[in-house]
Motif scaffolding. Structure first.
Motif, PDB file in Angstrom:
ATOM      1  N   LEU A   1       0.813  -1.207   0.000  1.00 38.26           N
ATOM      2  CA  LEU A   1       0.000   0.000   0.000  1.00 38.26           C
ATOM      3  C   LEU A   1       0.850   1.263   0.000  1.00 38.26           C
ATOM      4  CD1 LEU A   1      -2.770   1.338   0.124  1.00 38.26           C
ATOM      5  CD2 LEU A   1      -2.713   1.025   2.617  1.00 38.26           C
ATOM      6  N   ALA A   2       1.954   1.270   0.720  1.00 33.68           N
ATOM      7  CA  ALA A   2       2.817   2.452   0.760  1.00 33.68           C
ATOM      8  C   ALA A   2       3.302   2.813  -0.643  1.00 33.68           C
ATOM      9  CB  ALA A   2       4.000   2.219   1.698  1.00 33.68           C
ATOM     10  N   GLN A   3       3.714   1.834  -1.415  1.00 36.12           N
ATOM     11  CA  GLN A   3       4.187   2.092  -2.780  1.00 36.12           C
ATOM     12  C   GLN A   3       3.058   2.616  -3.660  1.00 36.12           C
ATOM     13  OE1 GLN A   3       5.864  -1.624  -4.063  1.00 36.12           O
ATOM     14  NE2 GLN A   3       7.791  -1.288  -2.964  1.00 36.12           N
ATOM     15  N   ALA A   4       1.875   2.055  -3.530  1.00 40.52           N
ATOM     16  CA  ALA A   4       0.739   2.500  -4.336  1.00 40.52           C
ATOM     17  C   ALA A   4       0.376   3.943  -4.008  1.00 40.52           C
ATOM     18  CB  ALA A   4      -0.460   1.580  -4.119  1.00 40.52           C
ATOM     19  N   LEU A   5       0.397   4.301  -2.725  1.00 40.26           N
ATOM     20  CA  LEU A   5       0.062   5.665  -2.327  1.00 40.26           C
ATOM     21  C   LEU A   5       1.158   6.646  -2.724  1.00 40.26           C
ATOM     22  CD1 LEU A   5      -1.583   5.018   1.152  1.00 40.26           C
ATOM     23  CD2 LEU A   5      -2.710   5.450  -1.057  1.00 40.26           C
ATOM     24  N   ASP A   6       2.414   6.227  -2.645  1.00 43.79           N
ATOM     25  CA  ASP A   6       3.510   7.091  -3.106  1.00 43.79           C
ATOM     26  C   ASP A   6       3.352   7.413  -4.588  1.00 43.79           C
ATOM     27  OD1 ASP A   6       4.676   7.216  -0.601  1.00 43.79           O
ATOM     28  OD2 ASP A   6       6.226   5.713  -1.049  1.00 43.79           O
ATOM     29  N   ALA A   7       2.977   6.410  -5.376  1.00 46.11           N
ATOM     30  CA  ALA A   7       2.782   6.625  -6.814  1.00 46.11           C
ATOM     31  C   ALA A   7       1.609   7.579  -7.057  1.00 46.11           C
ATOM     32  CB  ALA A   7       2.549   5.292  -7.518  1.00 46.11           C
ATOM     33  N   ALA A   8       0.545   7.448  -6.273  1.00 41.55           N
ATOM     34  CA  ALA A   8      -0.604   8.347  -6.413  1.00 41.55           C
ATOM     35  C   ALA A   8      -0.203   9.782  -6.087  1.00 41.55           C
ATOM     36  CB  ALA A   8      -1.743   7.886  -5.505  1.00 41.55           C
ATOM     37  N   ARG A   9       0.608   9.957  -5.046  1.00 39.88           N
ATOM     38  CA  ARG A   9       1.082  11.298  -4.678  1.00 39.88           C
ATOM     39  C   ARG A   9       1.927  11.912  -5.793  1.00 39.88           C
ATOM     40  NH1 ARG A   9       2.014   8.318   0.142  1.00 39.88           N
ATOM     41  NH2 ARG A   9       0.490   8.872   1.737  1.00 39.88           N
ATOM     42  N   GLU A  10       2.732  11.089  -6.450  1.00 35.09           N
ATOM     43  CA  GLU A  10       3.563  11.585  -7.549  1.00 35.09           C
ATOM     44  C   GLU A  10       2.709  11.990  -8.750  1.00 35.09           C
ATOM     45  OE1 GLU A  10       6.685   8.868  -8.604  1.00 35.09           O
ATOM     46  OE2 GLU A  10       7.367   8.709  -6.528  1.00 35.09           O
ATOM     47  N   ARG A  11       1.667  11.214  -9.037  1.00 36.04           N
ATOM     48  CA  ARG A  11       0.794  11.515 -10.172  1.00 36.04           C
ATOM     49  C   ARG A  11      -0.091  12.726  -9.914  1.00 36.04           C
ATOM     50  NH1 ARG A  11       0.357   5.947 -10.213  1.00 36.04           N
ATOM     51  NH2 ARG A  11      -1.592   5.991  -9.055  1.00 36.04           N
ATOM     52  N   HIS A  12      -0.455  12.945  -8.645  1.00 35.52           N
ATOM     53  CA  HIS A  12      -1.416  13.993  -8.292  1.00 35.52           C
ATOM     54  C   HIS A  12      -0.874  14.851  -7.152  1.00 35.52           C
ATOM     55  CE1 HIS A  12      -4.261  11.653 -10.683  1.00 35.52           C
ATOM     56  NE2 HIS A  12      -3.955  10.600  -9.952  1.00 35.52           N
ATOM     57  N   PRO A  13       0.197  15.608  -7.390  1.00 35.51           N
ATOM     58  CA  PRO A  13       0.722  16.461  -6.324  1.00 35.51           C
ATOM     59  C   PRO A  13      -0.292  17.554  -5.988  1.00 35.51           C
ATOM     60  CG  PRO A  13       1.768  16.998  -8.400  1.00 35.51           C
ATOM     61  CD  PRO A  13       0.908  15.794  -8.649  1.00 35.51           C
ATOM     62  N   GLY A  14      -0.202  18.062  -4.800  1.00 36.22           N
ATOM     63  CA  GLY A  14      -1.115  19.134  -4.409  1.00 36.22           C
ATOM     64  C   GLY A  14      -2.192  18.640  -3.461  1.00 36.22           C
ATOM     65  N   GLU A  15      -3.437  18.889  -3.818  1.00 36.61           N
ATOM     66  CA  GLU A  15      -4.561  18.621  -2.912  1.00 36.61           C
ATOM     67  C   GLU A  15      -4.668  17.144  -2.515  1.00 36.61           C
ATOM     68  OE1 GLU A  15      -7.665  19.434  -0.366  1.00 36.61           O
ATOM     69  OE2 GLU A  15      -6.208  20.770  -1.278  1.00 36.61           O
ATOM     70  N   LEU A  16      -4.428  16.217  -3.439  1.00 37.09           N
ATOM     71  CA  LEU A  16      -4.548  14.805  -3.079  1.00 37.09           C
ATOM     72  C   LEU A  16      -3.560  14.437  -1.977  1.00 37.09           C
ATOM     73  CD1 LEU A  16      -5.980  12.115  -3.520  1.00 37.09           C
ATOM     74  CD2 LEU A  16      -4.205  11.551  -5.176  1.00 37.09           C
ATOM     75  N   VAL A  17      -2.370  14.988  -2.012  1.00 35.56           N
ATOM     76  CA  VAL A  17      -1.377  14.712  -0.968  1.00 35.56           C
ATOM     77  C   VAL A  17      -1.949  15.087   0.395  1.00 35.56           C
ATOM     78  CG1 VAL A  17       0.911  15.318  -0.093  1.00 35.56           C
ATOM     79  CG2 VAL A  17       0.562  14.963  -2.547  1.00 35.56           C
ATOM     80  N   ARG A  18      -2.612  16.238   0.477  1.00 41.64           N
ATOM     81  CA  ARG A  18      -3.213  16.680   1.743  1.00 41.64           C
ATOM     82  C   ARG A  18      -4.396  15.794   2.135  1.00 41.64           C
ATOM     83  NH1 ARG A  18      -1.368  21.212  -0.726  1.00 41.64           N
ATOM     84  NH2 ARG A  18      -3.246  21.644  -1.930  1.00 41.64           N
ATOM     85  N   VAL A  19      -5.225  15.440   1.164  1.00 38.17           N
ATOM     86  CA  VAL A  19      -6.405  14.613   1.450  1.00 38.17           C
ATOM     87  C   VAL A  19      -5.986  13.229   1.951  1.00 38.17           C
ATOM     88  CG1 VAL A  19      -8.397  13.477   0.393  1.00 38.17           C
ATOM     89  CG2 VAL A  19      -7.920  15.857  -0.137  1.00 38.17           C
ATOM     90  N   LEU A  20      -4.961  12.642   1.353  1.00 39.28           N
ATOM     91  CA  LEU A  20      -4.538  11.288   1.742  1.00 39.28           C
ATOM     92  C   LEU A  20      -4.129  11.204   3.208  1.00 39.28           C
ATOM     93  CD1 LEU A  20      -2.535  10.070  -1.387  1.00 39.28           C
ATOM     94  CD2 LEU A  20      -4.796   9.314  -0.607  1.00 39.28           C
ATOM     95  N   ARG A  21      -3.658  12.303   3.776  1.00 42.11           N
ATOM     96  CA  ARG A  21      -3.263  12.301   5.193  1.00 42.11           C
ATOM     97  C   ARG A  21      -4.437  11.999   6.110  1.00 42.11           C
ATOM     98  NH1 ARG A  21      -0.505  17.791   4.331  1.00 42.11           N
ATOM     99  NH2 ARG A  21       1.404  17.186   3.263  1.00 42.11           N
ATOM    100  N   ARG A  22      -5.652  12.304   5.657  1.00 38.40           N
ATOM    101  CA  ARG A  22      -6.841  12.128   6.494  1.00 38.40           C
ATOM    102  C   ARG A  22      -7.656  10.889   6.130  1.00 38.40           C
ATOM    103  NH1 ARG A  22      -7.444  17.239   4.344  1.00 38.40           N
ATOM    104  NH2 ARG A  22      -9.439  16.657   3.468  1.00 38.40           N
ATOM    105  N   CYS A  23      -7.234  10.170   5.122  1.00 40.59           N
ATOM    106  CA  CYS A  23      -8.036   9.054   4.606  1.00 40.59           C
ATOM    107  C   CYS A  23      -7.824   7.761   5.386  1.00 40.59           C
ATOM    108  CB  CYS A  23      -7.673   8.795   3.143  1.00 40.59           C
ATOM    109  SG  CYS A  23      -8.272  10.066   2.029  1.00 40.59           S
TER     110      CYS A  23
END
Length: 84
Positions: free
Chosen positions: A28-50
């Motif tokens: 899961l850590a690798q999958a989320l890191d890849a998502a953060r790279e693809r969608h920098p900005g708001e998604l990075v902040r949202v993922l902290r609360r998910c």
């Protein structure tokens, strides 16, 4: 590397700009890191609360690097919902 699908819900979907996308990751850590790279900005902040479900099972407080992903699996990204 396993291949599967990440599904975004509510605020995560809005921040990513897509409802779902493929992953290629061992955990899961690798999958989320890849998502953060693809969608920098708001998604990075949202993922902290998910919270996350992997193949229907809650991840809870487990370290994301310990949550193995299966071939053809699904990661659900769930932001906090109003009303509990």
């Amino acid at each position: 590397m396993a291949k599967g699908t990440v599904r975004y819900w509510a605020a995560a979907k809005a921040a990513a700009g897509v409802a779902e996308e493929p992953y290629e990751a061992e955990n899961l850590a690798q999958a989320l890191d890849a998502a953060r790279e693809r969608h920098p900005g708001e998604l990075v902040r949202v993922l902290r609360r998910c919270s996350f479900l992997v193949d229907g099972d809650p991840v809870g407080t487990r370290g994301h690097e310990t949550v193995r992903l299966a071939e053809g699996g699904t990661v659900e990204v769930l932001p906090p919902f109003a009303g509990g």
